[in-house]
Design an enzyme around this catalytic site. Structure first.
Site, PDB file in Angstrom:
ATOM      1  N   ARG A 104     128.585 -61.944   1.679  1.00  0.00           N
ATOM      2  CA  ARG A 104     127.748 -62.700   0.727  1.00  0.00           C
ATOM      3  C   ARG A 104     127.619 -64.107   1.274  1.00  0.00           C
ATOM      4  NH1 ARG A 104     127.582 -63.026  -5.762  1.00  0.00           N
ATOM      5  NH2 ARG A 104     126.548 -61.073  -5.291  1.00  0.00           N
ATOM      6  N   GLN A 134     122.376 -54.528  -4.806  1.00  0.00           N
ATOM      7  CA  GLN A 134     122.013 -54.608  -6.222  1.00  0.00           C
ATOM      8  C   GLN A 134     120.921 -53.591  -6.545  1.00  0.00           C
ATOM      9  OE1 GLN A 134     123.150 -56.701  -8.884  1.00  0.00           O
ATOM     10  NE2 GLN A 134     121.927 -55.202  -9.986  1.00  0.00           N
ATOM     11  N   ASP A 227     116.129 -62.223 -13.622  1.00  0.00           N
ATOM     12  CA  ASP A 227     117.292 -62.800 -12.929  1.00  0.00           C
ATOM     13  C   ASP A 227     117.335 -64.277 -13.324  1.00  0.00           C
ATOM     14  OD1 ASP A 227     119.342 -63.409 -11.129  1.00  0.00           O
ATOM     15  OD2 ASP A 227     118.064 -63.337  -9.345  1.00  0.00           O
ATOM     16  N   CYS A 267     120.299 -58.313 -13.184  1.00  0.00           N
ATOM     17  CA  CYS A 267     121.387 -58.106 -12.214  1.00  0.00           C
ATOM     18  C   CYS A 267     122.693 -58.741 -12.668  1.00  0.00           C
ATOM     19  CB  CYS A 267     120.965 -58.636 -10.843  1.00  0.00           C
ATOM     20  SG  CYS A 267     120.481 -60.375 -10.884  1.00  0.00           S
TER      21      CYS A 267
END
Ligand code: CP
Ligand code: NVA
Length: 317
Positions: A104, A134, A227, A267
């Site tokens: 990440r 995701q 999001d 998400c």
């Protein structure tokens, strides 16, 4: 000759058929978590984080351990990377210890540099450009709602045309969905990604559209998705973004324009009252917690595909 190392830095690093196979395996693991037990025993999986995480951090570690792999948490500030060792050298060294590295990162180029030596499979656990793990979980959630055939379904994404939107465009088009992104002026998804998603959609029967009109996007949608307005790394833009996105909240008004059985996805993490109204995320259409839980089997299936092709074939058969 050994097969070249595969990476998953963006959704279309795997083929349409491979995505389908990952979803088959993921659904199997979702219904029977023991189905993957021990399949990667003797392997270690590195989990590298530059940014905060709840879902990706925990689901990837549990996915590795359920497969029998040893998860190794790696924080940038603890590695020699933080003292100038190159990404390429670090990846070459890690290839001697690990079967796969998930990362990440702030800058997508970091993942490309880790992948460049071609000695270790690298998986994107969220970059500034894409969030493909995701979207595997999102597709799994839709699949568990409606079955394997998602063609003719419309997913309307309302909000920032960011990493999650980019992956929904690619992964959604691969699944044959119609993906509509509604974003305010200046926050549309990357034009190159939109063109790539359109090219994919032309081969799968899907469709792709971008608009600045959230209501129009929501009309008749099967899925409404949003999001955060301010992603990690953009904290300095919070005030400007709050103004720019004011007409792009996923609220009861948008839900009323969608199909009566619309599914609401996010998400997470969510900011109630900002990008999504509390009565929507906590309401009857919301599947956000099932979606979050699906991160675990989706990630496990993808790890298995990249680490052990034979075991993966068996699980996805
Ligand atoms: N959705 C998601 O990636 O959540 P985390 O940032 O908590 O990992
Ligand atoms: N777009 C968000 C997603 C978090 C999972 C971010 O990048 O912060």
């Amino acid at each position: 000759m050994t097969a070249p190392v595969r990476h998953f830095l963006r959704d279309d690093d795997i083929t349409v058929e491979e995505q389908e196979a990952v979803l088959v395996a993921a659904e199997r693991l979702a219904r029977d978590p023991r189905a993957g037990a021990g399949l990667l025993s003797g392997t270690a999986i590195g989990l590298y984080f530059e940014k905060h995480s709840l879902r990706t951090r925990v689901s990837s570690e549990v996915a590795a351990s359920r497969l029998g792999a040893h998860p190794v948490q790696l924080r940038r500030e603890e590695l020699q990377l933080a003292r100038g060792e190159t990404l390429e050298d670090s990846a070459r060294v890690l290839a001697g210890y690990l079967g796969l590295l998930m990362g990440r990162v702030y800058d997508h180029a970091t993942l490309s540099a880790l992948a460049a030596p071609g000695t270790l499979p690298v998986v994107n656990g969220l970059s500034d450009r894409f969030h493909p793990l995701q979207v595997l979980a999102d597709l799994l959630t839709m699949r568990m709602e409606w079955g394997a055939d998602l063609r003719e379904r419309t997913l309307a994404y309302v909000g920032d045309g960011n990493n999650v939107a980019a992956s929904l465009l690619l992964g959604g088009a691969m699944a044959g969905l119609r993906v509509v992104v509604a974003a305010p002026s200046g926050y549309a998804p990357d034009g190159g990604v939109v063109a790539e998603a359109m090219a994919i959609a032309a081969t799968t029967g899907g469709d792709v559209a971008v608009t600045e009109d959230a209501s129009e996007a929501a009309d008749g949608a099967d899925v409404l998705y949003t999001d955060v307005w301010t992603s990690m790394g953009m904290e300095g833009e919070e005030e400007t973004r709050r103004d720019a996105f004011a007409g792009f909240r996923l609220d009861a008004g948008l839900v009323a324009r969608a199909r009566p059985d619309v599914v609401v996805l996010h998400c997470l993490p969510a900011h109630r009252g900002e990008e999504i109204a509390a009565d929507v995320i906590d309401g009857p259409h919301s599947r956000v917690f099932a979606q979050a839980h699906n991160r675990l089997p989706a990630t496990a299936a993808l790890f298995l595909m990249l680490c052990d092709a034979a075991a993966f074939r068996e699980l996805s058969a």
